[in-house]
Write a protein that holds these residues in place. Sequence first.
Motif, PDB file in Angstrom:
ATOM      1  N   GLU A 113      50.880  37.231  41.296  1.00  0.00           N
ATOM      2  CA  GLU A 113      49.589  37.854  41.574  1.00  0.00           C
ATOM      3  C   GLU A 113      49.386  39.103  40.713  1.00  0.00           C
ATOM      4  O   GLU A 113      48.308  39.344  40.158  1.00  0.00           O
ATOM      5  CB  GLU A 113      49.497  38.222  43.055  1.00  0.00           C
ATOM      6  CG  GLU A 113      49.306  37.034  43.979  1.00  0.00           C
ATOM      7  CD  GLU A 113      47.961  36.374  43.786  1.00  0.00           C
ATOM      8  OE1 GLU A 113      46.939  36.984  44.125  1.00  0.00           O
ATOM      9  OE2 GLU A 113      47.940  35.237  43.268  1.00  0.00           O
TER      10      GLU A 113
ATOM     11  N   ARG B 262      48.291  38.422  37.285  1.00  0.00           N
ATOM     12  CA  ARG B 262      46.926  37.913  37.139  1.00  0.00           C
ATOM     13  C   ARG B 262      45.887  39.029  37.169  1.00  0.00           C
ATOM     14  O   ARG B 262      44.705  38.784  36.937  1.00  0.00           O
ATOM     15  CB  ARG B 262      46.618  36.912  38.260  1.00  0.00           C
ATOM     16  CG  ARG B 262      47.400  35.610  38.162  1.00  0.00           C
ATOM     17  CD  ARG B 262      47.046  34.660  39.295  1.00  0.00           C
ATOM     18  NE  ARG B 262      47.893  33.479  39.248  1.00  0.00           N
ATOM     19  CZ  ARG B 262      48.566  32.995  40.282  1.00  0.00           C
ATOM     20  NH1 ARG B 262      48.486  33.591  41.461  1.00  0.00           N
ATOM     21  NH2 ARG B 262      49.329  31.922  40.151  1.00  0.00           N
TER      22      ARG B 262
ATOM     23  N   HIS C 271      40.954  40.326  35.503  1.00  0.00           N
ATOM     24  CA  HIS C 271      40.253  40.035  36.753  1.00  0.00           C
ATOM     25  C   HIS C 271      39.945  41.292  37.555  1.00  0.00           C
ATOM     26  O   HIS C 271      38.905  41.371  38.211  1.00  0.00           O
ATOM     27  CB  HIS C 271      41.081  39.090  37.632  1.00  0.00           C
ATOM     28  CG  HIS C 271      41.264  37.726  37.057  1.00  0.00           C
ATOM     29  ND1 HIS C 271      40.227  36.867  36.826  1.00  0.00           N
ATOM     30  CD2 HIS C 271      42.388  37.082  36.643  1.00  0.00           C
ATOM     31  CE1 HIS C 271      40.701  35.731  36.309  1.00  0.00           C
ATOM     32  NE2 HIS C 271      42.008  35.846  36.190  1.00  0.00           N
TER      33      HIS C 271
ATOM     34  N   GLN D 248      40.718  32.819  40.100  1.00  0.00           N
ATOM     35  CA  GLN D 248      41.470  34.043  40.387  1.00  0.00           C
ATOM     36  C   GLN D 248      42.872  33.747  40.922  1.00  0.00           C
ATOM     37  O   GLN D 248      43.676  34.666  41.060  1.00  0.00           O
ATOM     38  CB  GLN D 248      40.708  34.863  41.436  1.00  0.00           C
ATOM     39  CG  GLN D 248      39.303  35.226  41.024  1.00  0.00           C
ATOM     40  CD  GLN D 248      39.166  36.701  40.710  1.00  0.00           C
ATOM     41  OE1 GLN D 248      40.149  37.431  40.757  1.00  0.00           O
ATOM     42  NE2 GLN D 248      37.979  37.141  40.387  1.00  0.00           N
TER      43      GLN D 248
ATOM     44  N   GLY E 241      45.150  31.272  39.800  1.00  0.00           N
ATOM     45  CA  GLY E 241      46.019  30.452  38.968  1.00  0.00           C
ATOM     46  C   GLY E 241      45.594  29.000  38.984  1.00  0.00           C
ATOM     47  O   GLY E 241      44.414  28.678  38.992  1.00  0.00           O
TER      48      GLY E 241
END
Length: 467
Positions: A66, A69, A73, A396, A398
Amino acid sequence: MAAVPVDHADVIVVGLGPGGEDAAGRLAEAGLDVVGVDDRLVGGECPYYGCIPSKIMVRSAGLLAEGRRIPGHAGTAMVHPDWRPVARTVRSATADWDDKAAVDRLTGRGARFVRGTGRLTGRDVVSVTDADGEETEIRARQAIVLATGTRPAVPPIPGLARTPYWTNRDAVAAEVAPRSLVVLGGGAIGLELGQAFARFGTAVTVVEGAPRLLAREEPEAHELLLRSLTEDGLGVHTGTQAESVEYGDHGFTLRCARGDRFTAERLLVATGRRVDLARLGVGAIGLDQDAPVLPVDERLRVMPPDNGRPGIWALGDITGKGAFTHMSMYQAGIVVRGILGEGGPPAAYHAVPRVTFTDPEVGAVGLTEEQARERGVPVATGYTDLADSSRGYVHQVGNAGFVKVVADTRSGVLVGATAAGPYGGEILGALSVAVHARVPLAVLREQIWAYPTFHRAIGEALADLAA
C-alpha cells in the motif's frame, strides 16, 4: 515389566486442533468425562503455524505494498521494509509457541488433558505415550473422536531429506527475511508466504510441478496471480518438476527435470499436507493404515456404537473433506450432536468456502467449472472483471480481479463461484450463501448490488450467465 496404568473416560478426543479442542470442550460442558490427548500444541496448526501467523505476515506485507502505491495516487512516500516487527508480532500472537492459555481454556471447560501421542490399540482403547516414553492406557465408555490433522507432505526428492529445508512452521518463525528463497509448491501456503517475503525484499522463486498455480481453482485465478506475483518480483515456474536438491555453503540448489537450476539461501517446501493413519493406529480397528483419509459417514462416524462398544468419530483434515479450520469446527458440531444423541442435519459439503490470502485474494466456494463438468453437471458460466464494476476505485488497489459463477442449468442454481481480487474473501460471503442455500438464479438476478462496491461484480457475472 511394570503394569501399564489404566484410566477411563466417557469420551477420548485424540488431536486438539481447533475442531478437536472445540468438541472436547463442548462435550465436557455437557457433563461428560472427557480426556483430550495431543503431543503437539493445543489449538493445532492454525494459531501457531498456519492461519494466524501467516496472516500477520500477509497483512504486514500488504502495508508495504500500500505504501508503495502512494506515489501517483496520494502524494509521496518512501517505504523501508523491516522484518523485525513482523517477527515480534508473530511471536506475541503465538505466545512464543506456548499453549498454556489453550490448555487452561480446555481444562476450564471441564475436560482433562494428557500430553502425549495417542494411538488406537482397540475399539475402545487409546494408548498414550508421553515424551519420556511412559505409556498410559485410556478406555472409552461412550466415544472416541479422532482429530489428529495433517503434517507437511515432503516429496521424496533425492537429496532433500538431508537438507535444512523449511516447512510453513519454519517460515512463520523466521527471525529475519532470507535474502533469497525458493518455494517448492504453488498452492495457497507457498504463494501466501512467498509473496509476503518478496515484499520484504527477499528474491523469491516459485516452482510448481502442475501446469498452473492453485491447480484446484479456476484457471483464471492462475492467470491473475501469475501477473500479480510477477509484478511483485517473484519468479514463477509452472510445469516444472523438481529432480534433486543440494545444500552447501552457498545455500540450496534445486535442479529440475527440464534442466532448470534454481539457487537460494532458503528452500520452503509447500507441497501439501499428509495424513498419518499408521501413527494413529487405525489398523487396530481393522482400517487401512495406508489410506489417504479416514472413511466417515454423513454423521462423521468411522464406526457407530455397537453392542455396548463406543462409537468412533473423526473430524478435520483426516476426513478428507477440506483441510480448513472452518471445516473442522463445522464437523465438530456434528460430532458433538452425534455423541450427545441430539440429531440435527448431517454433514453437507456442496458449499465449502476457501480463501487464498495472496494479493489479490482468491476466494472460492463449491465446484469449479472443471469439477462440475467432471461430475456430469450441465454447466453454464458467467464472468466479469472487477474493474468493470468499480472503475473509480480499482486502480488504487493494484491488480483488479474477477468474479466467475458456475451454474447447474438443470436446477437453476449456482454450484460454485470464485471471487478473486481485493477483498475476494469478503466478496465470497454472498456467493457462499447463494451456493449453500441453493438460491434460484431468478432470485439472485433480482438482487440489488450497491455501487461501486466490488461485490457488485456478482450481479455482472450473473448477467453474463444469462447472456
